[in-house]
Design a protein around this motif. Structure first.
Motif, mmCIF file in Angstrom:
data_model
loop_
_atom_site.group_PDB
_atom_site.id
_atom_site.type_symbol
_atom_site.label_atom_id
_atom_site.label_comp_id
_atom_site.label_asym_id
_atom_site.label_seq_id
_atom_site.Cartn_x
_atom_site.Cartn_y
_atom_site.Cartn_z
ATOM 1 N N GLN A 1 0.932 -1.534 -0.060
ATOM 2 C CA GLN A 1 -0.226 0.213 -0.069
ATOM 3 C C GLN A 1 0.645 1.334 0.482
ATOM 4 O O GLN A 1 1.847 1.055 0.602
ATOM 5 N N LEU A 2 0.783 2.177 -0.943
ATOM 6 C CA LEU A 2 1.261 3.384 -0.913
ATOM 7 C C LEU A 2 0.656 4.127 -0.173
ATOM 8 O O LEU A 2 -0.508 4.410 -0.407
ATOM 9 N N ARG A 3 1.459 5.738 0.221
ATOM 10 C CA ARG A 3 1.192 6.608 0.871
ATOM 11 C C ARG A 3 0.689 7.618 -0.086
ATOM 12 O O ARG A 3 1.445 7.262 -1.353
ATOM 13 N N CYS A 4 -0.736 8.027 -0.192
ATOM 14 C CA CYS A 4 -1.513 8.920 -1.843
ATOM 15 C C CYS A 4 -2.374 9.814 -1.253
ATOM 16 O O CYS A 4 -2.821 10.151 -0.035
ATOM 17 N N LEU A 5 -2.125 11.087 -1.717
ATOM 18 C CA LEU A 5 -2.705 11.710 -2.053
ATOM 19 C C LEU A 5 -3.704 12.039 -3.273
ATOM 20 O O LEU A 5 -3.465 11.453 -4.089
ATOM 21 N N LEU A 6 -4.730 12.829 -3.379
ATOM 22 C CA LEU A 6 -6.300 12.578 -4.387
ATOM 23 C C LEU A 6 -6.193 13.822 -4.612
ATOM 24 O O LEU A 6 -6.923 14.282 -3.716
ATOM 25 N N ASP A 7 -6.234 14.296 -6.056
ATOM 26 C CA ASP A 7 -6.355 15.316 -5.789
ATOM 27 C C ASP A 7 -8.101 15.981 -5.862
ATOM 28 O O ASP A 7 -8.959 14.584 -6.983
ATOM 29 N N THR A 8 -8.851 16.464 -5.157
ATOM 30 C CA THR A 8 -9.961 16.920 -5.612
ATOM 31 C C THR A 8 -10.697 17.889 -6.462
ATOM 32 O O THR A 8 -11.908 17.509 -6.706
ATOM 33 N N GLU A 9 -10.397 17.902 -7.534
ATOM 34 C CA GLU A 9 -10.653 18.367 -8.965
ATOM 35 C C GLU A 9 -11.128 17.208 -9.759
ATOM 36 O O GLU A 9 -12.184 17.446 -10.864
ATOM 37 N N LEU A 10 -10.688 15.909 -9.550
ATOM 38 C CA LEU A 10 -11.335 14.428 -10.357
ATOM 39 C C LEU A 10 -12.409 14.679 -9.940
ATOM 40 O O LEU A 10 -13.809 13.771 -9.989
ATOM 41 N N ARG A 11 -13.000 15.091 -8.403
ATOM 42 C CA ARG A 11 -14.237 14.573 -7.683
ATOM 43 C C ARG A 11 -15.736 15.334 -9.039
ATOM 44 O O ARG A 11 -16.609 14.910 -9.195
ATOM 45 N N GLN A 12 -15.254 16.136 -9.505
ATOM 46 C CA GLN A 12 -16.636 16.669 -10.645
ATOM 47 C C GLN A 12 -16.617 15.686 -11.808
ATOM 48 O O GLN A 12 -17.328 15.567 -12.552
#
Length: 150
Positions: free
Chosen positions: A105-116
């Motif tokens: 498992q990798l530490r991950c950040l998710l771009d909130t712009e993808l929510r759209q």
């Protein structure tokens, strides 16, 4: 790619891996092949942060601001990882990295712009494979921290 398929089903998601005849190693080429907006491509980008891998899931329309991400998320300097580092930690080549199916498992950040986008497309472990899923599914399977990447 088989590790990605297995990880999808183990996460309770359908196997949505799609094989295409041409390379989809960039967001622009993937969007053209899939007939979607570049922004709906969830790029799986591996960076090096303090010697460890950091997976940043960014919209294909975004240029990741690593200084901002480090500052706002309390991280040490974030550096672009080389192909050998990516392969070692993701088990997948640059341009084909999936959000899951890694050796660990990798530490991950998710771009909130993808929510759209109702449907997201991400690499599936090779230069000719993509998978589809929703933002909430991507958030769940990666255990990511939501953040703006630019």
């Amino acid at each position: 790619m088989e590790n990605v398929r297995r990880a999808l089903t183990e996460a309770g998601l359908p196997d949505t891996v799609l094989l295409v005849p041409d390379s989809v190693a960039t967001a622009a080429t993937a969007a053209a092949v899939l007939g979607c907006e570049v922004g709906a491509i969830a790029n799986s980008l591996i960076f090096e942060c303090g010697g460890a891998p950091l997976l940043i899931m960014a919209s294909g329309a975004a240029k990741v601001d690593t200084k901002k991400l480090a500052r706002e998320n309390g991280l040490s300097k974030i550096n672009r990882a080389g192909p050998d580092f990516v392969l070692e930690h993701a088990g997948q080549p640059v341009g084909g990295v999936a959000p899951l199916g890694h050796p660990q498992q990798l530490r991950c950040l998710l771009d909130t712009e993808l929510r759209q986008y109702p449907v997201l497309w991400a690499g599936a472990g090779s230069h000719q494979a993509m998978l589809s899923l929703s933002y909430d599914q991507l958030l769940r399977i990666t255990g990511a921290k939501e953040t703006a990447v630019r």
